[in-house]
Design a protein around this motif. Structure first.
Motif, PDB file in Angstrom:
ATOM      1  N   ALA A  81       0.815  -1.223   0.000  1.00  0.00           N
ATOM      2  CA  ALA A  81       0.000   0.000   0.000  1.00  0.00           C
ATOM      3  C   ALA A  81       0.845   1.268   0.000  1.00  0.00           C
ATOM      4  O   ALA A  81       0.441   2.283  -0.561  1.00  0.00           O
ATOM      5  CB  ALA A  81      -0.941   0.001   1.203  1.00  0.00           C
ATOM      6  N   HIS A  82       2.009   1.205   0.590  1.00  0.00           N
ATOM      7  CA  HIS A  82       2.876   2.386   0.623  1.00  0.00           C
ATOM      8  C   HIS A  82       3.366   2.786  -0.778  1.00  0.00           C
ATOM      9  O   HIS A  82       3.921   3.862  -0.953  1.00  0.00           O
ATOM     10  CB  HIS A  82       4.066   2.146   1.563  1.00  0.00           C
ATOM     11  N   ARG A  83       3.117   1.939  -1.757  1.00  0.00           N
ATOM     12  CA  ARG A  83       3.524   2.225  -3.141  1.00  0.00           C
ATOM     13  C   ARG A  83       2.351   2.667  -4.023  1.00  0.00           C
ATOM     14  O   ARG A  83       2.502   2.795  -5.239  1.00  0.00           O
ATOM     15  CB  ARG A  83       4.176   0.990  -3.758  1.00  0.00           C
ATOM     16  N   ALA A  84       1.193   2.900  -3.424  1.00  0.00           N
ATOM     17  CA  ALA A  84      -0.002   3.250  -4.207  1.00  0.00           C
ATOM     18  C   ALA A  84       0.218   4.500  -5.059  1.00  0.00           C
ATOM     19  O   ALA A  84      -0.289   4.587  -6.178  1.00  0.00           O
ATOM     20  CB  ALA A  84      -1.204   3.443  -3.286  1.00  0.00           C
ATOM     21  N   GLN A  85       0.963   5.462  -4.566  1.00  0.00           N
ATOM     22  CA  GLN A  85       1.197   6.699  -5.325  1.00  0.00           C
ATOM     23  C   GLN A  85       2.063   6.471  -6.562  1.00  0.00           C
ATOM     24  O   GLN A  85       2.141   7.329  -7.424  1.00  0.00           O
ATOM     25  CB  GLN A  85       1.832   7.753  -4.420  1.00  0.00           C
ATOM     26  N   LEU A  86       2.726   5.312  -6.620  1.00  0.00           N
ATOM     27  CA  LEU A  86       3.565   4.991  -7.779  1.00  0.00           C
ATOM     28  C   LEU A  86       2.814   4.185  -8.835  1.00  0.00           C
ATOM     29  O   LEU A  86       3.391   3.806  -9.853  1.00  0.00           O
ATOM     30  CB  LEU A  86       4.803   4.208  -7.329  1.00  0.00           C
ATOM     31  N   ALA A  87       1.539   3.932  -8.585  1.00  0.00           N
ATOM     32  CA  ALA A  87       0.744   3.116  -9.509  1.00  0.00           C
ATOM     33  C   ALA A  87       0.703   3.750 -10.899  1.00  0.00           C
ATOM     34  O   ALA A  87       0.703   4.973 -11.044  1.00  0.00           O
ATOM     35  CB  ALA A  87      -0.673   2.946  -8.970  1.00  0.00           C
ATOM     36  N   LYS A  88       0.664   2.898 -11.902  1.00  0.00           N
ATOM     37  CA  LYS A  88       0.697   3.348 -13.296  1.00  0.00           C
ATOM     38  C   LYS A  88      -0.687   3.657 -13.855  1.00  0.00           C
ATOM     39  O   LYS A  88      -0.813   4.324 -14.870  1.00  0.00           O
ATOM     40  CB  LYS A  88       1.383   2.288 -14.156  1.00  0.00           C
ATOM     41  N   ASN A  89      -1.732   3.131 -13.193  1.00  0.00           N
ATOM     42  CA  ASN A  89      -3.082   3.389 -13.677  1.00  0.00           C
ATOM     43  C   ASN A  89      -4.056   3.364 -12.507  1.00  0.00           C
ATOM     44  O   ASN A  89      -3.700   3.010 -11.385  1.00  0.00           O
ATOM     45  CB  ASN A  89      -3.480   2.376 -14.762  1.00  0.00           C
ATOM     46  N   VAL A  90      -5.307   3.738 -12.777  1.00  0.00           N
ATOM     47  CA  VAL A  90      -6.334   3.851 -11.736  1.00  0.00           C
ATOM     48  C   VAL A  90      -6.610   2.507 -11.076  1.00  0.00           C
ATOM     49  O   VAL A  90      -6.747   2.422  -9.854  1.00  0.00           O
ATOM     50  CB  VAL A  90      -7.630   4.447 -12.329  1.00  0.00           C
ATOM     51  N   GLU A  91      -6.674   1.435 -11.872  1.00  0.00           N
ATOM     52  CA  GLU A  91      -6.968   0.112 -11.323  1.00  0.00           C
ATOM     53  C   GLU A  91      -5.868  -0.341 -10.356  1.00  0.00           C
ATOM     54  O   GLU A  91      -6.155  -0.869  -9.278  1.00  0.00           O
ATOM     55  CB  GLU A  91      -7.135  -0.928 -12.439  1.00  0.00           C
ATOM     56  N   GLU A  92      -4.632  -0.135 -10.751  1.00  0.00           N
ATOM     57  CA  GLU A  92      -3.513  -0.524  -9.899  1.00  0.00           C
ATOM     58  C   GLU A  92      -3.499   0.311  -8.614  1.00  0.00           C
ATOM     59  O   GLU A  92      -3.255  -0.200  -7.527  1.00  0.00           O
ATOM     60  CB  GLU A  92      -2.190  -0.347 -10.653  1.00  0.00           C
TER      61      GLU A  92
END
Length: 190
Positions: free
Chosen positions: A38-49
């Protein structure tokens, strides 16, 4: 003038001492998330991720070490409330409503503590936050509790460890391990 200069130097010396860093504690603070990345959510490449990685639960705790000590039944007494870590009280942040035991909890900040037994532990959730240990708690304010069976493991766990994982759809297990004991507590995501 000399008195004023001396006073100024004394004040600077005092201020410099007030700026000193605290010594390193022997119990390291750690954080467990669900989902674990979860701490990597801001690095997600798209909305679903990003949605998939969005935090649902977070536990912040200090990790005491065994250091050759007998833990359960001695250092941590059976049948007595324990902070589920060291130093400050262990904190649970809920980003979404959950069900723990028979109780539904709203999103928010809570304190976790535990009453360990030889065969079973009870996990307690309390709204009394920002405390040190379990001192000064009003245990009658507990908002939820759930029990878990103790599983013995062969290889000793040197540092208290907490992890969360999805045991079934919308069912997260908070898993605690230390010394030769592992206990899992179910938390239902609503």
């Amino acid at each position: 003038m000399k008195k004023l200069l001396l006073f100024g130097f004394a004040l600077l010396a005092f201020a410099a001492q007030a700026q000193d860093f605290a010594p390193v504690d022997k119990s390291v603070m750690d954080i467990a998330y669900f989902p674990k990345d979860a701490h990597r959510a801001q690095l997600a490449k798209n909305v679903e991720e990003k949605e998939k990685l969005s935090p649902r639960l977070r536990v912040m705790y200090s990790r005491p070490m065994m250091n050759g000590r007998k833990i359960f039944g001695e250092l941590v007494k059976y049948g007595e409330p324990w902070r589920l870590g060291a130093n400050e009280s262990t904190e649970l942040i809920l980003y979404t409503p959950v069900k723990i035991g028979e109780d539904v909890l709203s999103a928010g900040r809570y304190t976790l503590y535990c009453t360990p037994g030889q065969d079973e532990w009870t996990l307690h959730v309390n709204p009394n936050t920002d405390k040190w240990g379990v001192y000064g708690f009003d245990f009658s304010r507990d908002v939820a509790h759930v029990s878990g069976k103790v599983q013995k493991v062969d290889k000793a766990i040197e540092a208290l460890s907490i992890v969360m994982y999805e045991a079934a759809d919308r069912m997260v297990h908070l898993k605690v391990g230390w010394e030769n004991s592992v206990v899992e507590f179910p938390i239902e995501l609503l």
